[in-house]
Scaffold this motif. Sequence first.
Motif, PDB file in Angstrom:
ATOM      1  N   ALA A  82      23.142  -5.372  -1.038  1.00  0.00           N
ATOM      2  CA  ALA A  82      22.996  -6.572  -1.863  1.00  0.00           C
ATOM      3  C   ALA A  82      24.213  -7.204  -2.032  1.00  0.00           C
ATOM      4  CB  ALA A  82      22.417  -6.257  -3.222  1.00  0.00           C
ATOM      5  N   SER A  83      24.543  -8.399  -2.211  1.00  0.00           N
ATOM      6  CA  SER A  83      25.588  -9.198  -2.384  1.00  0.00           C
ATOM      7  C   SER A  83      25.405 -10.637  -3.066  1.00  0.00           C
ATOM      8  CB  SER A  83      26.463  -9.351  -1.075  1.00  0.00           C
ATOM      9  OG  SER A  83      25.443 -10.157  -0.275  1.00  0.00           O
ATOM     10  N   GLY A  84      26.595 -11.289  -3.350  1.00  0.00           N
ATOM     11  CA  GLY A  84      26.122 -12.340  -4.093  1.00  0.00           C
ATOM     12  C   GLY A  84      26.306 -12.531  -5.462  1.00  0.00           C
ATOM     13  N   GLY A  85      26.709 -11.406  -6.225  1.00  0.00           N
ATOM     14  CA  GLY A  85      26.673 -11.516  -7.650  1.00  0.00           C
ATOM     15  C   GLY A  85      28.110 -11.939  -7.897  1.00  0.00           C
TER      16      GLY A  85
ATOM     17  N   GLY B 126      23.071 -21.124 -17.954  1.00  0.00           N
ATOM     18  CA  GLY B 126      22.727 -22.384 -17.234  1.00  0.00           C
ATOM     19  C   GLY B 126      23.052 -22.506 -15.748  1.00  0.00           C
ATOM     20  N   GLY B 127      23.901 -21.531 -15.251  1.00  0.00           N
ATOM     21  CA  GLY B 127      24.483 -21.803 -14.064  1.00  0.00           C
ATOM     22  C   GLY B 127      23.607 -20.900 -13.103  1.00  0.00           C
ATOM     23  N   SER B 128      23.953 -20.923 -11.685  1.00  0.00           N
ATOM     24  CA  SER B 128      23.144 -20.411 -10.604  1.00  0.00           C
ATOM     25  C   SER B 128      23.966 -19.463  -9.979  1.00  0.00           C
ATOM     26  CB  SER B 128      22.515 -21.565  -9.657  1.00  0.00           C
ATOM     27  OG  SER B 128      21.708 -22.514 -10.164  1.00  0.00           O
ATOM     28  N   LEU B 129      23.141 -18.599  -9.163  1.00  0.00           N
ATOM     29  CA  LEU B 129      23.733 -17.605  -8.181  1.00  0.00           C
ATOM     30  C   LEU B 129      22.753 -17.354  -7.181  1.00  0.00           C
ATOM     31  CD1 LEU B 129      25.488 -14.873 -10.204  1.00  0.00           C
ATOM     32  CD2 LEU B 129      26.735 -16.566  -8.803  1.00  0.00           C
ATOM     33  N   ARG B 130      23.160 -17.043  -5.903  1.00  0.00           N
ATOM     34  CA  ARG B 130      22.143 -16.676  -4.931  1.00  0.00           C
ATOM     35  C   ARG B 130      22.386 -15.266  -4.381  1.00  0.00           C
ATOM     36  NH1 ARG B 130      21.235 -18.232   1.170  1.00  0.00           N
ATOM     37  NH2 ARG B 130      18.997 -18.108   1.511  1.00  0.00           N
ATOM     38  N   LEU B 131      21.645 -14.359  -4.586  1.00  0.00           N
ATOM     39  CA  LEU B 131      21.791 -13.124  -4.026  1.00  0.00           C
ATOM     40  C   LEU B 131      21.231 -12.691  -2.632  1.00  0.00           C
ATOM     41  CD1 LEU B 131      20.693 -11.008  -7.312  1.00  0.00           C
ATOM     42  CD2 LEU B 131      23.076 -12.020  -6.808  1.00  0.00           C
TER      43      LEU B 131
ATOM     44  N   ARG C  57      12.552 -19.901 -12.841  1.00  0.00           N
ATOM     45  CA  ARG C  57      13.868 -19.752 -12.655  1.00  0.00           C
ATOM     46  C   ARG C  57      14.411 -19.279 -11.537  1.00  0.00           C
ATOM     47  NH1 ARG C  57      17.138 -17.137 -16.235  1.00  0.00           N
ATOM     48  NH2 ARG C  57      15.643 -15.701 -16.976  1.00  0.00           N
ATOM     49  N   PHE C  58      13.688 -18.120 -11.180  1.00  0.00           N
ATOM     50  CA  PHE C  58      14.227 -17.416 -10.036  1.00  0.00           C
ATOM     51  C   PHE C  58      13.188 -17.794  -8.761  1.00  0.00           C
ATOM     52  CE2 PHE C  58      16.679 -13.651 -12.139  1.00  0.00           C
ATOM     53  CZ  PHE C  58      17.306 -14.616 -12.840  1.00  0.00           C
ATOM     54  N   THR C  59      13.725 -17.617  -7.475  1.00  0.00           N
ATOM     55  CA  THR C  59      12.938 -17.878  -6.488  1.00  0.00           C
ATOM     56  C   THR C  59      13.389 -16.548  -5.522  1.00  0.00           C
ATOM     57  OG1 THR C  59      12.696 -20.171  -6.570  1.00  0.00           O
ATOM     58  CG2 THR C  59      12.097 -19.069  -4.541  1.00  0.00           C
ATOM     59  N   VAL C  60      12.209 -15.929  -4.947  1.00  0.00           N
ATOM     60  CA  VAL C  60      12.785 -14.754  -3.919  1.00  0.00           C
ATOM     61  C   VAL C  60      12.305 -15.456  -2.614  1.00  0.00           C
ATOM     62  CG1 VAL C  60      10.314 -13.657  -4.404  1.00  0.00           C
ATOM     63  CG2 VAL C  60      12.218 -12.484  -3.160  1.00  0.00           C
ATOM     64  N   SER C  61      12.937 -15.131  -1.528  1.00  0.00           N
ATOM     65  CA  SER C  61      12.530 -15.692  -0.147  1.00  0.00           C
ATOM     66  C   SER C  61      13.129 -14.578   0.929  1.00  0.00           C
ATOM     67  CB  SER C  61      13.205 -16.935   0.074  1.00  0.00           C
ATOM     68  OG  SER C  61      14.510 -16.807   0.183  1.00  0.00           O
TER      69      SER C  61
ATOM     70  N   ARG D 255      16.771 -12.515  10.163  1.00  0.00           N
ATOM     71  CA  ARG D 255      18.202 -12.137   9.814  1.00  0.00           C
ATOM     72  C   ARG D 255      18.079 -10.744   8.977  1.00  0.00           C
ATOM     73  NH1 ARG D 255      18.828 -17.854   9.840  1.00  0.00           N
ATOM     74  NH2 ARG D 255      20.939 -18.193  10.422  1.00  0.00           N
ATOM     75  N   ARG D 256      16.619 -10.225   8.795  1.00  0.00           N
ATOM     76  CA  ARG D 256      16.432  -8.924   8.114  1.00  0.00           C
ATOM     77  C   ARG D 256      17.019  -8.974   6.753  1.00  0.00           C
ATOM     78  NH1 ARG D 256      14.914  -5.023  11.460  1.00  0.00           N
ATOM     79  NH2 ARG D 256      15.676  -3.276   9.815  1.00  0.00           N
ATOM     80  N   SER D 257      16.834 -10.120   6.124  1.00  0.00           N
ATOM     81  CA  SER D 257      17.297 -10.133   4.890  1.00  0.00           C
ATOM     82  C   SER D 257      16.314 -10.875   3.641  1.00  0.00           C
ATOM     83  CB  SER D 257      18.703 -11.452   4.891  1.00  0.00           C
ATOM     84  OG  SER D 257      19.711 -10.731   5.736  1.00  0.00           O
ATOM     85  N   VAL D 258      16.746 -10.534   2.585  1.00  0.00           N
ATOM     86  CA  VAL D 258      15.721 -10.856   1.412  1.00  0.00           C
ATOM     87  C   VAL D 258      16.849 -11.698   0.487  1.00  0.00           C
ATOM     88  CG1 VAL D 258      15.880  -8.602   0.389  1.00  0.00           C
ATOM     89  CG2 VAL D 258      14.115 -10.513  -0.292  1.00  0.00           C
ATOM     90  N   TYR D 259      16.448 -12.921  -0.093  1.00  0.00           N
ATOM     91  CA  TYR D 259      17.274 -13.477  -1.003  1.00  0.00           C
ATOM     92  C   TYR D 259      16.577 -13.500  -2.336  1.00  0.00           C
ATOM     93  CZ  TYR D 259      18.895 -14.605   3.628  1.00  0.00           C
ATOM     94  OH  TYR D 259      19.495 -14.666   4.956  1.00  0.00           O
ATOM     95  N   LEU D 260      17.606 -13.986  -3.576  1.00  0.00           N
ATOM     96  CA  LEU D 260      17.036 -14.275  -4.758  1.00  0.00           C
ATOM     97  C   LEU D 260      17.855 -15.466  -5.290  1.00  0.00           C
ATOM     98  CD1 LEU D 260      14.851 -13.208  -6.925  1.00  0.00           C
ATOM     99  CD2 LEU D 260      16.859 -12.133  -8.120  1.00  0.00           C
ATOM    100  N   GLN D 261      17.254 -16.633  -5.295  1.00  0.00           N
ATOM    101  CA  GLN D 261      17.882 -17.730  -5.860  1.00  0.00           C
ATOM    102  C   GLN D 261      17.808 -17.766  -7.318  1.00  0.00           C
ATOM    103  OE1 GLN D 261      19.893 -20.205  -4.388  1.00  0.00           O
ATOM    104  NE2 GLN D 261      20.191 -20.896  -6.545  1.00  0.00           N
TER     105      GLN D 261
END
Length: 111
Positions: free
Chosen positions: A4-7, A13-18, A64-68, A73-79
């Motif tokens: 996992a990365s992106g933290g 109120g801000g955003s991150l994408r893991l 608030r969160f969106t998983v995709s 790319r063998r990847s999962v994301y969390l917006q």
Amino acid sequence: QLQASGGGLVQAGGSLRLSCKVTGFNFAINTMEWWRQAPGKQRELVARITSSGVTDYTDSVKGRFTVSRDNARRSVYLQMNGLKPEDTAVYYCRRAGFDSWGQGTQVTVSS
């Protein structure tokens, strides 16, 4: 393996994408999950996405969160949008049904 990365540190109120890069198993046919563990608390399931793209979320992050996922790319994301201090935790991705935890990524939301 699950990496996992992106933290990071963000204001409320801000955003991150893991992101979570997966190796070692057939990613495309597996349900993938995002979990988190806050200091002094049990690990909790935040979101999951099936192989066909069906998603589910814990109530506290709905809207608030969106998983995709990207099978190529063998990847999962969390917006994560509209972050709150109570979202502060170490976030992990996991292959559903398998008790294998990769390295998590720290998310810290300041008020």
